[in-house]
Design an enzyme around this catalytic site. Sequence first.
Site, PDB file in Angstrom:
ATOM      1  N   PHE A  24       4.460   4.542  -5.820  1.00 58.15           N
ATOM      2  CA  PHE A  24       5.313   4.072  -6.916  1.00 58.15           C
ATOM      3  C   PHE A  24       4.447   3.346  -7.937  1.00 58.15           C
ATOM      4  CE2 PHE A  24       7.863   0.720  -8.923  1.00 58.15           C
ATOM      5  CZ  PHE A  24       8.964   1.435  -9.363  1.00 58.15           C
ATOM      6  N   TYR A  26       4.293   1.127 -11.480  1.00 62.28           N
ATOM      7  CA  TYR A  26       5.145   0.291 -12.336  1.00 62.28           C
ATOM      8  C   TYR A  26       4.430  -0.169 -13.597  1.00 62.28           C
ATOM      9  CZ  TYR A  26       2.420  -3.266  -9.928  1.00 62.28           C
ATOM     10  OH  TYR A  26       1.368  -4.001  -9.418  1.00 62.28           O
ATOM     11  N   GLU A  99      -7.358   0.368  -8.588  1.00 59.36           N
ATOM     12  CA  GLU A  99      -6.517  -0.828  -8.396  1.00 59.36           C
ATOM     13  C   GLU A  99      -7.244  -1.899  -7.579  1.00 59.36           C
ATOM     14  OE1 GLU A  99      -3.682  -0.969 -10.002  1.00 59.36           O
ATOM     15  OE2 GLU A  99      -3.721   1.111 -10.641  1.00 59.36           O
TER      16      GLU A  99
HETATM   17  C1  SIN Z   1       0.787   0.198 -11.253  1.00 64.13           C
HETATM   18  O1  SIN Z   1       0.747   0.722 -12.349  1.00 64.13           O
HETATM   19  O2  SIN Z   1       1.598   0.599 -10.381  1.00 64.13           O
HETATM   20  C2  SIN Z   1      -0.182  -0.877 -10.839  1.00 64.13           C
HETATM   21  C3  SIN Z   1      -0.659  -1.762 -11.920  1.00 64.13           C
HETATM   22  C4  SIN Z   1      -1.449  -1.054 -12.980  1.00 64.13           C
HETATM   23  O3  SIN Z   1      -2.373  -0.301 -12.655  1.00 64.13           O
HETATM   24  O4  SIN Z   1      -1.159  -1.251 -14.158  1.00 64.13           O
END
Ligand code: SIN
Length: 202
Positions: A24, A26, A99
């Site tokens: 998922f 976000y 990440e």
């Molecule tokens: C995500 O997008 O789910 C994690 C945070 C990001 O990489 O901006």
Amino acid sequence: MSHDTTAINRQRQDFSNRDSVWLFGYGSLIYKAGFDFLERQAAHIQGWERRFWQGSHDHRGTPEAPGRVLTLIPVEGAECGGMAYRITPGQLDAIDEREKNGYLRTEIEFHLADGRHVLGLVYVADPHNAAWLGPASDEEIARHIARSSGPSGANRDYLLRLAEALRAMGEDDPHVFALERALRQLEDRTDAARARHGHMDL
Ligand code: SIN
């Protein structure tokens, strides 16, 4: 905890016997996948909200001047919309690397737009990670974002592309849209001041 969570994340779950894993996204994972996927669709999770409370040393900032990017915080009764991807487990190495600045793979149930409920991974940076910045006023966060950039580009583009993607998905996110407004106002004021004086520091 060190900034680099790659090694921890690789040990957190063993997906070697699985054909696919749900992920998922976000934040940037909504508007910029950057990996192959088997399936993608809008989804939401319950009990979490987005916040620009995480420092970015490797994408939208530098170790000397970290940017501000998203994480999730637990909020009872909240709902957070994003994008779900079904990927092969082999894709996770590259996503762990992307990440790595404090995010930990967390297993959460998602509600897919087609009605299915699946258990999958979300990368969450909690307050105990070394890159955590925590809360600040909208104005402060917008100023921080306006002046930051890193190897993945300007921090402002992360916020504006995310806001655009959420709008296109019909998602209402008061935190993100308030920061978008604060950033636009700041940029308008800065442009006007530049036009008057030639230059103004943010
Ligand atoms: C995500 O997008 O789910 C994690 C945070 C990001 O990489 O901006």
